[in-house]
Design an enzyme around this catalytic site. Structure first.
Site, short mmCIF file in Angstrom:
data_model
loop_
_atom_site.label_atom_id
_atom_site.label_comp_id
_atom_site.label_asym_id
_atom_site.label_seq_id
_atom_site.Cartn_x
_atom_site.Cartn_y
_atom_site.Cartn_z
N HIS A 151 0.95 -1.30 0.12
CA HIS A 151 0.19 0.04 0.14
C HIS A 151 0.90 1.10 -0.10
O HIS A 151 1.68 1.40 0.91
CB HIS A 151 -0.92 -0.01 1.39
CG HIS A 151 -2.01 -0.98 1.39
ND1 HIS A 151 -3.06 -0.83 2.19
CD2 HIS A 151 -2.04 -2.13 0.59
CE1 HIS A 151 -3.84 -2.00 1.93
NE2 HIS A 151 -3.26 -2.80 1.02
N TYR A 170 -8.83 5.17 7.83
CA TYR A 170 -8.86 5.50 9.40
C TYR A 170 -10.20 6.56 9.36
O TYR A 170 -9.76 7.60 9.05
CB TYR A 170 -7.47 6.04 9.79
CG TYR A 170 -6.63 5.02 10.07
CD1 TYR A 170 -5.58 4.42 9.11
CD2 TYR A 170 -6.17 4.57 11.41
CE1 TYR A 170 -4.82 3.68 9.36
CE2 TYR A 170 -5.43 3.74 11.56
CZ TYR A 170 -4.68 3.13 10.80
OH TYR A 170 -3.36 2.14 10.73
N PRO A 172 -2.89 -0.50 18.85
CA PRO A 172 -2.64 -0.78 17.67
C PRO A 172 -2.91 0.21 16.20
O PRO A 172 -2.71 -0.11 15.17
CB PRO A 172 -3.68 -2.01 17.40
CG PRO A 172 -4.72 -2.01 18.33
CD PRO A 172 -4.22 -1.37 19.56
N LYS A 232 2.07 -0.60 15.16
CA LYS A 232 3.87 -0.60 15.32
C LYS A 232 4.01 -1.99 16.27
O LYS A 232 5.31 -2.23 16.18
CB LYS A 232 4.17 0.41 16.24
CG LYS A 232 3.98 1.62 15.45
CD LYS A 232 5.16 1.88 14.36
CE LYS A 232 4.98 2.93 13.45
NZ LYS A 232 4.82 2.25 11.87
N TYR A 257 4.40 6.18 9.83
CA TYR A 257 3.72 5.09 9.48
C TYR A 257 4.61 4.10 8.72
O TYR A 257 4.18 2.68 9.02
CB TYR A 257 2.37 5.39 8.70
CG TYR A 257 1.25 4.58 8.74
CD1 TYR A 257 0.64 4.36 9.95
CD2 TYR A 257 1.00 3.59 7.81
CE1 TYR A 257 -0.52 3.41 9.94
CE2 TYR A 257 0.07 2.68 7.90
CZ TYR A 257 -0.59 2.66 8.99
OH TYR A 257 -1.74 1.48 9.00
C1 LIG Z 1 -5.47 -9.89 20.53
C2 LIG Z 1 -4.56 -9.11 19.91
C3 LIG Z 1 -4.59 -8.61 18.69
C4 LIG Z 1 -3.47 -7.71 18.07
N1 LIG Z 1 -3.89 -6.98 16.93
C5 LIG Z 1 -2.84 -5.93 16.49
C6 LIG Z 1 -3.13 -5.41 15.21
O1 LIG Z 1 -4.27 -5.46 14.63
N2 LIG Z 1 -2.19 -4.85 14.89
C7 LIG Z 1 -0.82 -4.52 15.52
O2 LIG Z 1 0.00 -3.86 14.91
N3 LIG Z 1 -0.90 -5.29 16.38
C8 LIG Z 1 -1.61 -6.12 16.86
N4 LIG Z 1 -1.38 -6.83 18.18
C9 LIG Z 1 0.11 -6.82 18.48
C10 LIG Z 1 0.76 -7.68 18.04
O3 LIG Z 1 0.61 -8.88 17.56
C11 LIG Z 1 2.16 -7.83 18.80
O4 LIG Z 1 2.71 -6.60 19.06
C12 LIG Z 1 3.26 -8.86 18.30
O5 LIG Z 1 2.56 -10.10 18.27
C13 LIG Z 1 4.32 -8.68 19.25
O6 LIG Z 1 5.25 -10.07 19.04
P1 LIG Z 1 6.10 -10.63 20.05
O7 LIG Z 1 6.74 -11.72 19.30
O8 LIG Z 1 6.64 -9.88 20.98
O9 LIG Z 1 4.87 -11.41 20.80
P2 LIG Z 1 4.00 -12.46 20.63
O10 LIG Z 1 3.54 -12.52 19.33
O11 LIG Z 1 2.73 -12.40 21.57
O12 LIG Z 1 4.59 -13.86 20.68
C14 LIG Z 1 5.09 -14.51 21.90
C15 LIG Z 1 4.97 -15.88 22.04
O13 LIG Z 1 5.41 -16.48 23.31
C16 LIG Z 1 4.52 -17.37 23.65
N5 LIG Z 1 4.58 -17.61 24.84
C17 LIG Z 1 3.95 -16.92 25.93
N6 LIG Z 1 4.24 -17.25 27.11
C18 LIG Z 1 4.98 -18.37 27.13
C19 LIG Z 1 5.72 -19.14 27.89
N7 LIG Z 1 5.81 -19.21 29.18
N8 LIG Z 1 6.70 -20.01 27.36
C20 LIG Z 1 6.72 -20.33 26.13
N9 LIG Z 1 6.09 -19.32 25.21
C21 LIG Z 1 5.39 -18.44 25.64
C22 LIG Z 1 3.01 -16.88 23.07
O14 LIG Z 1 2.34 -17.96 22.87
C23 LIG Z 1 3.47 -16.42 21.69
O15 LIG Z 1 3.44 -17.20 20.61
C24 LIG Z 1 -2.35 -7.63 18.62
C25 LIG Z 1 -1.96 -8.17 19.85
C26 LIG Z 1 -3.11 -9.02 20.42
C27 LIG Z 1 -2.59 -9.88 21.79
#
Ligand SMILES: Cc1cc2nc3c(=O)[nH]c(=O)nc-3n(C[C@H](O)[C@H](O)[C@H](O)COP(=O)(O)OP(=O)(O)OC[C@H]3O[C@@H](n4cnc5c(N)ncnc54)[C@H](O)[C@@H]3O)c2cc1C
Length: 385
Positions: free
Chosen positions: A58, A187, A279, A283, A371
C-alpha cells in the site's frame, strides 16, 4: 522465530520454546501491517518469498472525517517507502517453515516454563515437553514471550520501571469474508467514535470500531456490527465497506506500556514482553522485529569478537525507537478516538487537527514517515545479512 533465524544465518545456536501448538500460532489473527523495514528484513533473511507474492503493498492510506476521505500518498512523501498488508500469522507460518528446514530445535506446547540464574553467566531455562523435564544451560535468554509471558515477571521487583497508559476504550474487530472495497486502509474519525477499514487478502476484510473497554462481544450480533460499521465508515460520496460473512469477532482493550531497561543480567526482553502499543499506529509487530535485529547484531558481535559493547547498548537503542513508536501510536489514537471526558472544545480541536493533517504537506509527511517506519539504527549488514 525471527531472532532464531537471524542467529541461524550467523551460525549461532538457539533453542526456541513456545507454549502454544503450531496450529494455534498459525491460526492466531493479530497484526497485519508490515513496515517497509520489516518487509526488507524478511526479504534480506531469505524468508520473504511468499510475502513478495501475496503481500498487498500500500503506497498510501485514507484519513476520513466529516464524511470525506482524504488520501495521504506515503510513497510519494517518503521517497518510495510503503507498508505491506500480510497477516502476522502468515509471517509466523513462513518462519516456522524456515526454522524446520534448518533442523534446529523448536518445541511447541511446552509447559511450566521458568528461568533461573538470569543474572549469572549461565542462566537456565526449565520446561516440560511431552512429559519430560528439560533444563537448558544458556549463554543468553531472549525473552520474546509476549506481554503475558514469564520473562518480564521473572525479573526481581524494583529493577524495572514500568510506564503505562490505559485508554478508556477498546476495539471491536472482525474478520469478514468480503472483498475489500478500498485498496488502502481507511482510518475514520466519526461522531460515534473511531473506525478502521483494513484487509487481509483480496477476499477478506478486517474492520474495527471503538467500543467501551469492557464491552462484551456477545452483546453484538453480526447484523448490529455491520450496522455500526456502515454508520461510521460510509462517506458522502457513497463509499462503504462490502458486507459479508463474519468469520471472527473479538474485543481488544487499548494500552500503552513500556518496561525499562529491556535487559536483566543475561536475559534480554524483546517485543511485547517489554512494550505494548495501541494498534492504531500498527507498530506492535514491527517493534518486535526491530528489537530482535538489534539483539542479533549484539549477539553476533559477542560470538565473533567477544565484544559486549552492543549487548550493553541493546536496551538504549531499542528504547529510543520504542518511545518514538509509543509517541506516534498515542498520537494516532488520541487524534482519531472520542474520549468520554472530552469537551466540545476538544472535539472541535480534534477536527481542526485532522483538517490540518490532511491539508499540510509537512503534517502528511510526518505521518507518512512514521507510519512506514522510521529508519533503523542498526543496519542489516551489521546483523550479518
Ligand atoms: C489479540 C491481539 C490483537 C492484536 N492486533 C494487532 C493489530 O491489529 N495490529 C498490530 O500492529 N498489532 C496487533 N497486536 C500486537 C502484535 O500482535 C504484537 O505486538 C506482536 O505479536 C508482538 O510480537 P512478540 O513476538 O513480541 O509477541 P507474541 O507475538 O505475543 O509472541 C510471544 C509468543 O510467546 C508465547 N509464550 C507466551 N508465554 C510463554 C511461555 N511461558 N513459554 C513459552 N512461550 C510463551 C506465546 O504463545 C506467543 O506465541 C495484537 C495483539 C493481540 C494480543
Amino acid at each position: 522465530m525471527l531472532l532464531g533465524h537471524l542467529l541461524h544465518l550467523n551460525r549461532i545456536d538457539s533453542v526456541i520454546i513456545e507454549n502454544r501448538s503450531r496450529e494455534y500460532v498459525i491460526e492466531r489473527v493479530r497484526a497485519g501491517v508490515l513496515e517497509q523495514g520489516t518487509v526488507d528484513l524478511m526479504i534480506a533473511m531469505g524468508v520473504g518469498e511468499r510475502l513478495k507474492r501475496q503481500g498487498l503493498r500500500h503506497d498510501g492510506l485514507y484519513i476520513s472525517f466529516d464524511g470525506r476521505r482524504h488520501h495521504i500518498n506515503m510513497a510519494e512523501l517518503t521517497g518510495g517507502s510503503a507498508i505491506t498488508v500480510y497477516g502476522q500469522n502468515e509471517v509466523v507460518k513462513d518462519l516456522i517453515e524456515a526454522r524446520i528446514e534448518t533442523g534446529r530445535p523448536l518445541y511447541f506446547e511446552v509447559e511450566e516454563v521458568s528461568v533461573d540464574a538470569v543474572d549469572s553467566s549461565q542462566p537456565q531455562i526449565r520446561f516440560l515437553h511431552e512429559g519430560t523435564v528439560h533444563e537448558l544451560g544458556c549463554d543468553f535468554i531472549a525473552g520474546c514471550d509476549g506481554f503475558h509471558g514469564i520473562s518480564r515477571p521473572s525479573i526481581p521487583s524494583g529493577f524495572l520501571t514500568n510506564y503505562e497508559r490505559v485508554y478508556p476504550f477498546g476495539w471491536l474487530g472482525i474478520l469478514a469474508e468480503a472483498a475489500p472495497s478500498s485498496e488502502e486502509l481507511v482510518y475514520t474519525y466519526h461522531e460515534r467514535g473511531f473506525a478502521l477499514f483494513s484487509m487481509r487478502s483480496p477476499k477478506v476484510t478486517r474492520l474495527y470500531f471503538q467500543v467501551p473497554p469492557e464491552e462484551d462481544i456477545e452483546n453484538w450480533s453480526d447484523d448490529a456490527i455491520w450496522d455500526e460499521m456502515l454508520e461510521r465508515m460510509t462517506t458522502r460520496d457513497g463509499w462503504k465497506p462490502n458486507v459479508g460473512l463474519i468469520l471472527q469477532k473479538s474485543v481488544t482493550p487499548m494500552r500503552s506500556f513500556v518496561a525499562a531497561p529491556m535487559r536483566f543480567g543475561n536475559m534480554f526482553l524483546a517485543g511485547d514482553s517489554a512494550h505494548i502499543v495501541p494498534p492504531t499506529g500498527a507498530k506492535g509487530l514491527n517493534l518486535a522485529a526491530s528489537d530482535v535485529l538489534v539483539l542479533a547484531r549484539a549477539l553476533k558481535e559477542f560470538y565473533e569478537r567477544g565484544n559486549t559493547t552492543c549487548l550493553d547498548q541493546y536496551s538504549d537503542i531499542c528504547l529510543r525507537r520504542v518511545w518514538k513508536a509509543q509517541r506516534f501510536s498515542w498520537w494516532m489514537t488520541s487524534s482519531l478516538h472520542r474520549f468520554t471526558d472530552e469537551s466540545p472544545f476538544d472535539h472541535q480541536r480534534q477536527i481542526a487537527d485532522l483538517d490540518y493533517l490532511t491539508s499540510s504537506r509537512a503534517a502528511m509527511t510526518s505521518l507518512a514517515e512514521q507510519y512506514v517506519g522510521l529508519p533503523a539504527e542498526v543496519s542489516f549488514q551489521s546483523a550479518g545479512l
